[in-house]
Design a protein around this motif. Structure first.
Motif, PDB file in Angstrom:
ATOM      1  N   TYR A  62       0.634  -1.123   0.122  1.00 27.07           N
ATOM      2  CA  TYR A  62       0.067  -0.043   0.066  1.00 27.07           C
ATOM      3  C   TYR A  62       0.960   1.188   0.165  1.00 27.07           C
ATOM      4  O   TYR A  62       0.628   2.292  -0.718  1.00 27.07           O
ATOM      5  CB  TYR A  62      -0.896   0.111   1.160  1.00 27.07           C
ATOM      6  N   LEU A  63       1.920   1.153   0.800  1.00 31.41           N
ATOM      7  CA  LEU A  63       2.874   2.375   0.759  1.00 31.41           C
ATOM      8  C   LEU A  63       3.454   2.554  -0.271  1.00 31.41           C
ATOM      9  O   LEU A  63       3.773   3.684  -0.757  1.00 31.41           O
ATOM     10  CB  LEU A  63       3.738   2.185   2.030  1.00 31.41           C
ATOM     11  N   ASP A  64       3.781   1.432  -1.151  1.00 31.12           N
ATOM     12  CA  ASP A  64       4.379   1.737  -2.443  1.00 31.12           C
ATOM     13  C   ASP A  64       3.637   2.201  -3.528  1.00 31.12           C
ATOM     14  O   ASP A  64       4.035   2.941  -4.156  1.00 31.12           O
ATOM     15  CB  ASP A  64       5.134   0.307  -2.590  1.00 31.12           C
ATOM     16  N   ARG A  65       2.255   1.725  -3.587  1.00 29.17           N
ATOM     17  CA  ARG A  65       1.427   2.420  -4.367  1.00 29.17           C
ATOM     18  C   ARG A  65       1.099   3.887  -4.121  1.00 29.17           C
ATOM     19  O   ARG A  65       1.060   4.734  -4.975  1.00 29.17           O
ATOM     20  CB  ARG A  65       0.050   1.561  -4.113  1.00 29.17           C
ATOM     21  N   LEU A  96       1.850   8.536   6.512  1.00 25.39           N
ATOM     22  CA  LEU A  96       2.091   7.042   6.630  1.00 25.39           C
ATOM     23  C   LEU A  96       3.416   6.398   6.670  1.00 25.39           C
ATOM     24  O   LEU A  96       3.843   5.624   7.372  1.00 25.39           O
ATOM     25  CB  LEU A  96       1.370   6.589   5.495  1.00 25.39           C
ATOM     26  N   GLN A  97       4.467   7.298   6.085  1.00 22.57           N
ATOM     27  CA  GLN A  97       5.963   6.775   6.162  1.00 22.57           C
ATOM     28  C   GLN A  97       6.309   6.975   7.772  1.00 22.57           C
ATOM     29  O   GLN A  97       6.865   6.018   8.321  1.00 22.57           O
ATOM     30  CB  GLN A  97       6.670   7.616   5.326  1.00 22.57           C
ATOM     31  N   VAL A 101       6.502   3.351   9.396  1.00 18.90           N
ATOM     32  CA  VAL A 101       8.070   3.163   9.258  1.00 18.90           C
ATOM     33  C   VAL A 101       8.924   3.389  10.343  1.00 18.90           C
ATOM     34  O   VAL A 101       9.431   2.991  10.871  1.00 18.90           O
ATOM     35  CB  VAL A 101       8.815   3.501   7.806  1.00 18.90           C
ATOM     36  N   ILE A 102       8.756   4.924  10.614  1.00 18.70           N
ATOM     37  CA  ILE A 102       9.617   5.633  11.286  1.00 18.70           C
ATOM     38  C   ILE A 102       9.290   5.441  12.867  1.00 18.70           C
ATOM     39  O   ILE A 102      10.272   4.995  13.723  1.00 18.70           O
ATOM     40  CB  ILE A 102       9.614   7.351  11.061  1.00 18.70           C
TER      41      ILE A 102
END
Length: 230
Positions: A62-65, A96-97, A101-102
């Protein structure tokens, strides 16, 4: 304290890099990330296209899209969408990142080297009369605050000599000449210099230093301010 008392994982620290296009942010971020790992410290490098969510392929996909929509798109389509759309699209990406992720990495005790901080976007919108500067600040205000910000204080002419080429976005869509790039980038850079003073960033006058000197200065700052020895 008993032998079976639970231990608390120390939080990781967030290290970010700010500067104009071609100022050397990615070069320094990559080298410091490697140095942290070589020193036996847990660290990840998060950049413009970092979409890996550990142990969750669906969220990673999803994050890649979303990354594809924001960063890997046709330039003409990007201009047609307009400034307000891109402000909110970029805010979605950074949200979202940060969330996926962070923050989990920091909570697990992993240091995060963030090459793609949002501060340059704020500077670009600050020189854009079409969009409220207050709105731009608000949509990024919830992001994790960095523990240390390196400001690569390099003028646009020097940055252009390093880059050699540029995109329309890097001139603020003001033209295609070298002078268009220099004029726009220096205007944005002045905004970042103001942010640096207000935010207490560590300024590295990288134009007057070679890469080894920049790296050594950054390592000294990690030791002095974050107690991370590399």
């Amino acid at each position: 304290m008993t032998a079976n008392a639970p231990t608390t994982t120390a939080l990781g620290q967030l290290i970010t890099f700010v500067g104009g296009d071609g100022s050397g942010k990615s070069t320094l971020a990559t080298r410091l990330h490697q140095a942290l790992n070589d020193a036996g410290l847990k660290a990840i490098l998060v950049g413009k296209h970092s979409t890996d969510v550990p142990r969750d392929p669906e969220l990673s996909s999803y994050l890649d899209r979303l990354n594809e929509l924001v960063y890997r798109r046709d330039a003409r389509i990007a201009q047609e969408c307009g400034d307000y759309y891109w402000l909110l699209a970029l805010a979605s990406w950074y949200t979202l990142q940060d969330r996926l992720v962070i923050r989990p990495a920091l909570a697990a005790g992993t240091h995060v080297v963030l090459d793609n901080a949002h501060h340059k976007i704020l500077a670009r919108y600050a020189v854009n009369p079409e969009v409220s500067t207050r709105l731009a600040a608000q949509v990024f205000a919830h992001l994790t605050q960095p523990d240390l910000v390196f400001f690569m204080n390099v003028g646009a002419r020097e940055a252009l000599a390093r880059k050699g080429s540029f995109t329309s976005l890097e001139t603020g869509h003001s033209g295609g000449s070298d002078e268009d790039f220099i004029r726009y980038q220096d205007t944005v850079l002045n905004q970042m210099r103001g942010q640096a003073v207000r935010g207490g960033w560590l300024s590295l006058d990288a134009a007057d230093m070679d890469r080894e000197q920049v790296f050594r200065a950054a390592c000294a700052a990690l030791a002095d301010q974050l107690h991370l020895t590399v």
